[in-house]
Design a protein around this motif. Structure first.
Motif: not given
Lengths: 414, 414
Positions: B315-318, B332-334, B370-372
């Motif tokens: 579900g990461v936004r395009p 990373a956050l999404e 990047f880590i989240g």
């Protein structure tokens, strides 16, 4: 003259501690192998003078060449020089050239040479000094009573450079070298491999072979001594004979891995893979994404550690879980098919099972594993029980799932 | 009687080859140290019968206890039993109990015992059989001429379990013992750890300490000799002093691991975790599911190796991928938030980056990570660049993602 049998001694009490791995020996083994000198023993010994002398006494009694690392520094527990000189009955003599070199090294860095470093300039009579391009401890090469002794520093970078550049050219070449090959086999137990290849081993001749077992993999290590310029014909012959007997159970050679083999098969076909895994918890995907360029054929995967993840993400039918349980051939197949569909891949691969210590009741002890593969035209599943601890079960399950995928890609299973 | 001097022999021609590291000796050194028995020599020897016998002859001449690993398998190059029996002048006798155990083991797995395994049931007269809980090769313990000889399998898991459970209780204890402790530190470079602890080391006294670095982790190894019944006061003092300086950067001790620490923190809170990972390809999930009982807090994870997997499964936004790219703090956050939402977990953790050798252009070289972490009340992200090859980058990224989750669970980061 090239020495016929070599032995390596690593010196330093810290190398006997549980947290230290001795790595200098691997470099020396390889370099000696390349000039055709077999290493028969490797010994680690502490700085205790009596133990040190004992290690050299034993080594000189059974080997033609003794290469030792460590104990050449300036501190009081660096006693290699003294031990060897005493054992061989050689006086230690101040070497003016070595002393000047060490002093110069300190001067360049703006220090006066500490008195303790003066000991490093003491050389057993008759020894050849090996230059240390990277540190103060000089190395030594001695030829006594038909034996050759090489003393090197313990710091890996200093040791490697000194051995390769200063010592090796003085050891000569045998006009022979060793050639190595590893055959990797999946789907068979070690004893089964040995049994099937018993006829092949009868023709081994001069080729040295060893069988090694790892979870889900058996390795055969071949080693052949060949004269300079010649090809390793024995290895070529045995490799062909073993391959004929083993067929697709032989999956890779040398540094090649199961995941790299699967990756190449997918690339050749322009196909892709997705993983649905439970007990392996990500190991299958982690291995498949290990080789560089894996993004050309791995689309992704799902770790479904709960029933909800299996049904809601991978699309396993609740009725399947109800009727057969999460650890079953039916669930393994729906996980593989679900991963394939979810990520739009050519192939899906799966594993479900009990890694332990928890189990699924008397019918399903820890180590019960089901793996599945779903492809463009068919699906397949396998089950087995892995004796061993949680790590072994997980490793073996991942290896077997990758192997089932490999066999499906090769078209060697129905 | 407790042996005064021990010696370890690792058997197997493959261990003399440049590609193999011998690791069993480290475990044995540690266990012997814990009962106060110093290891004075460690020798690696091949399967050559003459060399094997020579290694045992030398060892028995200078040590009270000889512990050997390897060469107990069913194949023709497993010759440890024969070498020791011949050296000691003991006949090999068929042990009916051992034979029955091996046959039963094969029967349970649905195979008939291959004839080659029968050799494993041969035991030198007078030897005590050590049970192998994880494989077919039984171990042996012999007491001859005031010396103790322990023969163990070479497979590390089998060797460890057999030595700890079957052999060690028969070796007794000395009046002194070594106590070891390992402190594990995350988020700091080796030189930084050394620098911060310089005052602590001034009080080390008799405690031996060493710093070792691994990807994403620095370890301090402490060793103290204490008399029987006494506590390791030096270690306790240094541990407390180091913990005060390091705070939450000190994350575990001894065999404890980052994934076990994170697991306990989740269990204590009755919370769960889901993973969304890209460059680590399943490594984060594989590590989190490693400890027994991980199914109580790991719900699952998604390996999203493509943009489509990131958007359609996690579900990461395009628009996020479009604006910032797949390797970015925003993605990373999404990914972390998406994994959390998809699997209904309390926490989500993620990693995205370039593992190499491919990169994302001049601004994002290989090693860009990047880590989240997404939690019940907040989200957080970190980025860094890892120098090193693909394996190192992936290992370090997984370790750092787990460490960020640990710090979030501890509430020590904003």
């Amino acid at each position: 003259m090239t020495p016929g049998r070599a032995e390596i001694i690593a010196i330093g009490s810290e190398l006997l501690e549980p947290w230290r791995l001795e790595t200098n020996g691997a470099h020396l083994s390889r370099r000696l192998g390349e000039i055709g000198v077999p290493v028969r023993f490797r010994t680690i010994v502490g700085d205790e003078p009596a133990d040190l002398k004992d290690a050299f006494r034993v080594a000189l009694g059974r080997s033609d060449l003794v290469v030792a690392t460590g104990g050449l520094g300036p501190t009081v527990d660096d006693l290699t020089r003294e031990a060897v000189a005493e054992l061989l009955g050689l006086p230690l003599i101040d070497d003016a050239g070595v002393a000047a070199g060490i002093e110069e090294r300190f001067r360049r860095r703006g220090y006066a040479m500490p008195p303790s470093n003066r000991r490093q300039a003491q050389v057993p009579r008759g020894a050849t000094v090996l230059r240390n391009a990277l540190g103060t401890a000089p190395g030594l090469l001695l030829r006594e009573q038909g034996k050759t002794i090489v003393l090197l520093p313990g710091v890996p970078s200093e040791m490697r450079r000194m051995f390769d550049e200063e010592a090796l050219p003085q050891l000569g070449r045998a006009g022979e070298r060793y050639v190595y090959r590893i055959l990797k086999i999946a789907g068979l137990a070690e004893s089964e491999v040995d049994h099937r290849l018993s006829e092949v081993w009868r023709q081994a001749g001069e080729v040295v072979w060893t069988i090694l077992a790892a979870p889900g993999q058996v390795e055969i290590h071949l080693k052949e001594r060949v004269v300079a310029g010649a090809e390793p014909r024995g290895i070529a012959r045995l490799d062909a004979a073993a391959a004929a007997v083993l067929g697709p159970d032989l999956f890779a050679r040398d540094d090649d891995t199961m995941e790299a083999v699967v990756g190449r098969l997918l690339l050749e076909r322009g196909e892709s893979v997705a993983i649905g895994e439970s007990l392996t918890g990500g190991l299958i995907a982690a291995r498949l994404t290990g080789p560089p360029g894996a993004s050309r054929y791995v689309l992704g995967g799902v770790v479904s550690y709960t029933d909800a993840a299996k049904t809601q993400v991978l699309g396993v039918r609740p009725a399947t879980l109800e009727a057969h349980g999460a650890v079953s051939a039916e669930t393994a197949l729906e996980m593989a098919a679900g991963a394939r569909r979810l990520l739009g891949a050519s192939w899906g691969a799966s594993a479900t099972g009990y890694a332990g210590p928890e189990a699924g009741g008397p019918q399903a002890p820890p180590g019960t594993v089901f793996i599945g593969v779903a492809g463009p035209v068919s699906t397949m599943t396998r089950s087995f029980n892995v004796p061993g601890d949680r790590d072994v079960v997980r490793t073996r399950a991942a290896q077997s799932a990758l192997d089932l995928l490999r066999r499906a890609l090769l078209g060697v299973i129905a």
